[in-house]
Design a protein around this motif. Structure first.
Motif, PDB file in Angstrom:
ATOM      1  N   ILE A 120      34.502  41.415  47.978  1.00 41.11           N
ATOM      2  CA  ILE A 120      35.250  40.489  47.721  1.00 41.11           C
ATOM      3  C   ILE A 120      35.920  40.322  46.621  1.00 41.11           C
ATOM      4  N   ILE A 134      38.190  38.487  43.458  1.00 40.62           N
ATOM      5  CA  ILE A 134      38.017  37.067  43.267  1.00 40.62           C
ATOM      6  C   ILE A 134      38.979  37.104  42.472  1.00 40.62           C
ATOM      7  N   ILE A 154      33.089  30.762  42.529  1.00 40.16           N
ATOM      8  CA  ILE A 154      33.449  31.396  43.719  1.00 40.16           C
ATOM      9  C   ILE A 154      32.593  32.368  43.897  1.00 40.16           C
ATOM     10  N   THR A 191      30.811  40.819  44.907  1.00 44.70           N
ATOM     11  CA  THR A 191      31.977  40.559  44.272  1.00 44.70           C
ATOM     12  C   THR A 191      32.947  41.180  43.011  1.00 44.70           C
ATOM     13  N   ILE A 193      40.645  36.519  47.553  1.00 47.21           N
ATOM     14  CA  ILE A 193      40.632  35.000  47.234  1.00 47.21           C
ATOM     15  C   ILE A 193      41.390  35.340  45.877  1.00 47.21           C
ATOM     16  N   SER A 194      42.361  34.505  45.523  1.00 42.81           N
ATOM     17  CA  SER A 194      43.490  34.281  44.722  1.00 42.81           C
ATOM     18  C   SER A 194      43.914  32.951  43.852  1.00 42.81           C
ATOM     19  N   VAL A 236      43.562  34.892  50.864  1.00 48.84           N
ATOM     20  CA  VAL A 236      43.259  33.647  50.702  1.00 48.84           C
ATOM     21  C   VAL A 236      44.029  32.977  49.403  1.00 48.84           C
ATOM     22  N   HIS A 251      43.595  30.425  47.136  1.00 50.01           N
ATOM     23  CA  HIS A 251      42.502  29.773  46.596  1.00 50.01           C
ATOM     24  C   HIS A 251      42.615  28.229  45.332  1.00 50.01           C
ATOM     25  N   LYS A 276      40.373  23.979  46.598  1.00 49.02           N
ATOM     26  CA  LYS A 276      39.416  24.353  45.089  1.00 49.02           C
ATOM     27  C   LYS A 276      38.780  22.703  45.157  1.00 49.02           C
ATOM     28  N   LEU A 317      34.855  27.565  51.956  1.00 47.12           N
ATOM     29  CA  LEU A 317      34.845  29.277  51.133  1.00 47.12           C
ATOM     30  C   LEU A 317      34.394  29.623  51.849  1.00 47.12           C
ATOM     31  N   VAL A 343      35.112  32.836  54.322  1.00 43.89           N
ATOM     32  CA  VAL A 343      34.111  34.344  54.368  1.00 43.89           C
ATOM     33  C   VAL A 343      33.208  34.524  55.519  1.00 43.89           C
TER      34      VAL A 343
END
Length: 318
Positions: free
Chosen positions: A181, A183, A194, A205, A236-237, A265, A267, A290, A296, A300
């Motif tokens: 993932i 991040i 995260i 990650t 996840i941004s 996504v 975030h 958040k 979260l 996922v």
């Protein structure tokens, strides 16, 4: 209702153009600081503060505002400096982060400016990892420091990073053992929060600190001949980031045929109504507020099941 919709439209146009508004303020001395207007609910002269026992040292007291009670933190103390003096002459910036409302005591409030995210840059490397800056910019030949409020809040009122029992399936990480993932967040604290949630799930990650850096990373994978959609479970941004915000980052991905199918996504601690509009506008797949580990992790978990076809299989069995 029309006024609310007009406001949403104006703000979504602003962020959709990789721009933001900064509220400028001072603490002690002439140094200017900034905070995103999106996070600000109200600015007012400091009201009477009531001290509370066993409070965190940076909390100067609580105030009764608009029928509610909020903690007021001394911004100068929060970044490791001395307390502000003559607080009755100070101002309180009331903000909303992570679904909670808090106040920050500042020396003075100057003005609001409209600026392009490309004009905002990560802190210089020489300031070290323990600084309280998330970005810097220059306004009229003056350096403006943008404070990492998430770092302050994590120290004053730490959030749990543990995933509740039953939220994710057992062995979910084993289903995507070769994948990872991405991040993307300019706050080191937020990135680590995260990361710890995702790694509890047994999933690898990759971290990047802003949209431009993340986009360059993705493009480098394409240039190496890799199928990025096969390697990444999702991205996840954050939305607010120097150089390139999350909305622009998403739009750039969708415009690149080699990246367009990636699951994105957003975030964010920004207001949900604006995010719903922007998710549709820039083509993100979802957003999650958040910082709530269960939300979260659940997202996922569902994405992994979607990738492996198990969620579809379960629906057919029902």
């Amino acid at each position: 209702m029309a006024g609310v919709l007009d406001s949403v439209n104006q703000r979504t146009q602003l962020v959709g153009q990789n721009r933001l508004e900064l509220l400028l303020f001072t603490l002690k001395g002439e140094q200017t600081y900034g905070i995103n207007v999106f996070k600000v609910k109200e600015v007012l002269q400091c009201p009477p503060l009531n001290e509370i026992p066993n409070r965190h040292p940076v909390v100067r007291g609580v105030a009764h505002i608009r029928g509610g009670t909020i903690a007021v933190m001394d911004m100068n103390l929060s970044i490791g400096r001395g307390p502000l003096d003559d607080i009755e002459k100070c101002f309180v910036i009331i903000t909303e982060y992570n679904r909670s409302t808090q106040g920050f005591l500042v020396g003075s409030v100057e003005r609001i400016i409209n600026i392009n995210w490309e004009s905002i840059h990560p802190p210089p490397k020489g300031v070290g990892k323990e600084n309280y800056l998330t970005a810097v910019t220059q306004i009229e030949n003056q350096m403006v420091e943008i404070i990492d409020v998430e770092k302050i809040l994590a120290e004053v009122s730490p959030l749990s990073e543990e995933i509740s029992s039953g939220v994710i399936e057992d062995g979910i990480g084993e289903k995507v053992i070769q994948k990872h993932i991405l991040i993307v967040d300019d706050s080191m604290i937020a990135r680590k929060q995260i990361q710890r949630v995702v790694e509890q799930m047994g999933i690898k990650t990759t971290l990047r600190k802003d949209g431009r850096e993340a986009l360059e990373y993705l493009e480098s994978l394409v240039n190496e001949g890799k199928n990025v959609a096969e390697e990444l479970i999702l991205i996840i941004s954050d939305i607010e980031m120097p150089e390139m915000d999350g909305y622009t980052f998403t739009a750039e991905i969708r415009a690149n045929p080699a990246l367009a199918s990636l699951f994105i996504v957003l975030h964010t601690s920004l207001s949900g109504v604006f995010n719903e509009a922007m998710v549709k506008k820039v083509g993100a797949d979802s957003f999650v507020a958040k910082f709530h580990p269960d939300d979260l992790a659940r997202l996922v978990n569902d994405r992994v099941l979607q990738m492996t076809g198990e969620s579809l299989l379960e629906e057919n069995e029902e």
